[in-house]
Design a protein around this motif. Structure first.
Motif, PDB file in Angstrom:
ATOM      1  N   SER A   1      73.421  94.477  21.549  1.00 46.65           N
ATOM      2  CA  SER A   1      74.224  95.187  22.538  1.00 46.65           C
ATOM      3  C   SER A   1      73.940  94.673  23.936  1.00 46.65           C
ATOM      4  CB  SER A   1      73.944  96.693  22.463  1.00 46.65           C
ATOM      5  OG  SER A   1      74.342  97.215  21.224  1.00 46.65           O
ATOM      6  N   TYR A   2      72.681  94.400  24.244  1.00 43.56           N
ATOM      7  CA  TYR A   2      72.335  93.908  25.575  1.00 43.56           C
ATOM      8  C   TYR A   2      73.059  92.607  25.878  1.00 43.56           C
ATOM      9  CZ  TYR A   2      69.874  91.825  29.453  1.00 43.56           C
ATOM     10  OH  TYR A   2      69.597  91.217  30.649  1.00 43.56           O
TER      11      TYR A   2
ATOM     12  N   SER B   1      63.085  88.731  27.702  1.00 47.82           N
ATOM     13  CA  SER B   1      61.846  89.245  27.121  1.00 47.82           C
ATOM     14  C   SER B   1      61.060  90.122  28.088  1.00 47.82           C
ATOM     15  CB  SER B   1      60.966  88.088  26.620  1.00 47.82           C
ATOM     16  OG  SER B   1      60.638  87.204  27.680  1.00 47.82           O
ATOM     17  N   GLN B   2      61.345  90.044  29.392  1.00 48.33           N
ATOM     18  CA  GLN B   2      60.713  90.957  30.342  1.00 48.33           C
ATOM     19  C   GLN B   2      61.601  92.151  30.662  1.00 48.33           C
ATOM     20  OE1 GLN B   2      59.344  88.737  33.794  1.00 48.33           O
ATOM     21  NE2 GLN B   2      57.499  88.072  32.706  1.00 48.33           N
ATOM     22  N   GLY B   3      62.755  92.210  30.056  1.00 55.29           N
ATOM     23  CA  GLY B   3      63.661  93.335  30.279  1.00 55.29           C
ATOM     24  C   GLY B   3      65.001  92.901  30.830  1.00 55.29           C
TER      25      GLY B   3
ATOM     26  N   SER C   1      58.410  95.886  17.233  1.00 57.00           N
ATOM     27  CA  SER C   1      57.439  95.184  18.071  1.00 57.00           C
ATOM     28  C   SER C   1      57.932  94.930  19.483  1.00 57.00           C
ATOM     29  CB  SER C   1      57.060  93.854  17.417  1.00 57.00           C
ATOM     30  OG  SER C   1      58.193  92.990  17.338  1.00 57.00           O
ATOM     31  N   SER C   2      59.252  94.767  19.668  1.00 55.49           N
ATOM     32  CA  SER C   2      59.717  94.377  21.004  1.00 55.49           C
ATOM     33  C   SER C   2      61.008  95.045  21.448  1.00 55.49           C
ATOM     34  CB  SER C   2      59.932  92.855  21.043  1.00 55.49           C
ATOM     35  OG  SER C   2      60.950  92.460  20.127  1.00 55.49           O
ATOM     36  N   GLY C   3      61.583  95.916  20.617  1.00 55.71           N
ATOM     37  CA  GLY C   3      62.889  96.457  20.978  1.00 55.71           C
ATOM     38  C   GLY C   3      62.956  97.940  21.215  1.00 55.71           C
TER      39      GLY C   3
ATOM     40  N   ARG D   1      62.870  88.495  40.779  1.00 53.59           N
ATOM     41  CA  ARG D   1      63.457  87.969  39.556  1.00 53.59           C
ATOM     42  C   ARG D   1      62.395  87.867  38.463  1.00 53.59           C
ATOM     43  NH1 ARG D   1      64.043  83.364  36.804  1.00 53.59           N
ATOM     44  NH2 ARG D   1      66.068  82.886  35.844  1.00 53.59           N
ATOM     45  N   GLU D   2      62.828  88.094  37.233  1.00 59.70           N
ATOM     46  CA  GLU D   2      61.932  87.952  36.088  1.00 59.70           C
ATOM     47  C   GLU D   2      61.369  86.528  36.031  1.00 59.70           C
ATOM     48  OE1 GLU D   2      66.107  86.955  34.985  1.00 59.70           O
ATOM     49  OE2 GLU D   2      65.151  88.720  35.904  1.00 59.70           O
ATOM     50  N   LEU D   3      60.230  86.351  35.431  1.00 58.53           N
ATOM     51  CA  LEU D   3      59.539  85.065  35.419  1.00 58.53           C
ATOM     52  C   LEU D   3      59.785  84.273  34.147  1.00 58.53           C
ATOM     53  CD1 LEU D   3      56.125  86.200  36.954  1.00 58.53           C
ATOM     54  CD2 LEU D   3      58.176  85.330  38.107  1.00 58.53           C
ATOM     55  N   VAL D   4      60.781  84.687  33.379  1.00 52.74           N
ATOM     56  CA  VAL D   4      61.134  83.990  32.145  1.00 52.74           C
ATOM     57  C   VAL D   4      62.641  83.728  32.168  1.00 52.74           C
ATOM     58  CG1 VAL D   4      59.248  84.939  30.772  1.00 52.74           C
ATOM     59  CG2 VAL D   4      61.394  86.214  30.963  1.00 52.74           C
TER      60      VAL D   4
END
Length: 429
Positions: free
Chosen positions: A312-313, A80-82, A274-276, A73-76
């Motif tokens: 969309s996500y 932000s980790q996907g 920057s992040s997308g 599992r993501e850590l956030v």
């Protein structure tokens, strides 16, 4: 990647479509040209198509989903980790237990579909003639990670407006091609298939179909193709409509950033940069590398396609995790699109489209001289202000900010999207 023994070739799939023969609807498409059109080319150059994915291939897709090796599992607590593990696992459960590919296949096969070879590549397209004689021909281009699936809900309202709250004067003859390397279109086997080359192919397709006057529309990659069609200005092109401001993706240099609206758009673009746009960087630089995962694991393909943009996500995440669809963006329709990529084995060839565009992209040389219409949907990567649309396209003839809709506007809000196109092209009929 699996062997050709378990994955029939594209040629075999096409042969199955041709063997099915022309339906009555298809015969209508290849028959007399609409009013105002040029004489059609010999129909032998356009072959009927019917989707027919073998059962074994659908079963193999399910087996691969069930055999997924899951990451931790993501850590956030956010994305932000996907793509979050819970979303991916909910998607996989529904994909193997509640999803039926044949429903999508039947839906496609209810429409007149064809293939034709253009510039060495077999182009698959849906071609629906309106029952209204004076309908305006329209070629509409999908994007990535989309396909013609994202446009299907607009077919009825666009071609038969009197049955969907419009008038006969709003009718379109509709052409929906699959981009080269996407879906049932062939995979390019040589370099050079950038969006400008696709634009030239679409101009040839419309000429081959006998349309002497037409309009064009696109979003995402389809917006880049449509922008290039506008710059190509082929004979018969009357106007274009976009729902993504392609010139602004290169940066805000030369665009005004003075008002609150302009600053908000610039901020959204910076956030995306920057992040997308991790997917964009990878596909623009190393499409072959990501291609191994996209061809080997359905869940890897799905996660890669879902991790597109925040709006969309979140909509798709809600659809899978708690069943809350946004407009027409349902779990079934999302998996129709992902399954089409998997079952046609086009994950890597679609990714290469970004690499091709990066190699040839540069400052636009030819201006767009035809009228340009633009719809700025609120859930887009950035909502382009009118001032940006005017600066990008001096021939801007229509600008509107719809109340709802996002990056996949036709998919999410097909009726709102349809109303936009009716209004956008009304002046050139």
């Amino acid at each position: 990647m699996t062997s050709s023994a378990s994955h029939p070739t594209r040629r075999q799939l096409l042969a199955g479509g041709v063997a099915a023969g022309l339906t009555a609807a298809a015969s209508t498409v290849l028959g007399s040209a609409p009013a105002g059109a040029a004489s059609p080319q010999a129909p032998a150059r356009i072959r009927p198509f019917r989707a027919a994915i073998p059962r074994e291939r659908v079963a193999e897709m399910r087996r691969r989903i069930a055999a997924t090796r899951w990451p931790s599992r993501e850590l956030v607590a956010d994305r932000s980790q996907g793509v979050q593990l819970a979303t991916a696992q909910a998607l996989a459960r529904f994909w193997t237990t509640g999803y039926d590919w044949r429903r999508c296949e039947d839906r496609l096969n209810a429409l007149p579909q064809f293939t034709t070879e253009i510039d060495g590549v077999d182009i698959h397209f849906v071609h629906v003639r309106s029952p209204h004689r004076d309908a305006l021909p329209l070629v509409m281009t999908h994007g990535w990670p989309g396909s013609i699936v994202e446009l299907l809900e607009t077919v009825g309202p666009l071609t038969n407006p009197t049955a969907h709250g419009g008038t006969a004067a709003d009718a379109f003859h509709l052409v929906l091609p699959s981009l080269p390397g996407f879906g049932f279109s062939g995979k390019p086997t040589e370099l050079g298939w950038d969006t400008a080359r696709t634009a030239r192919a679409w101009a040839e397709l419309m000429r081959r179909l006998g349309y002497g006057r037409y309009v064009a529309q696109g979003g995402d990659v389809g917006a880049a193709v449509t922008d290039d069609i506008g710059r190509l200005a082929p004979a018969g092109l009357l106007a274009i409509h976009l729902n993504l401001l392609v010139p602004a993706l290169a940066g805000t240099g030369g665009l005004p950033v003075n008002t609150d609206e302009e600053r908000a758009a610039a901020d959204a673009l910076r956030t995306f940069s920057s992040s997308g746009k991790g997917y964009l960087v990878e596909q623009s630089t190393r499409p072959q590398t990501i291609g191994y995962a996209l061809l080997d694991s359905p869940v890897a393909l799905a996660a890669w396609m879902l991790d597109h943009d925040t709006d969309s996500y979140l909509k798709i995440s809600r659809a899978f995790r708690d069943g809350r669809a946004t407009g027409n963006l349902t779990r079934e329709h999302v998996l129709d699109n992902i399954s089409l990529y998997w079952l046609t084995g086009t994950g890597e060839s679609a990714a290469r489209a970004y690499w091709e565009r990066t190699r040839t992209a540069g400052p636009a040389t030819a201006p767009v001289t035809v009228p340009v219409a633009f719809s700025a949907f609120p859930g887009e990567i950035f909502q382009a202000p009118r001032s940006w649309a005017e600066a990008s396209y001096p021939t801007l003839s229509y600008y509107h900010r719809p109340a709802r809709g996002g990056h996949f506007a036709a998919w999410e809000q097909p009726l709102i999207f349809t109303r936009e196109l009716r209004a956008a092209f009304r002046s050139v009929r």
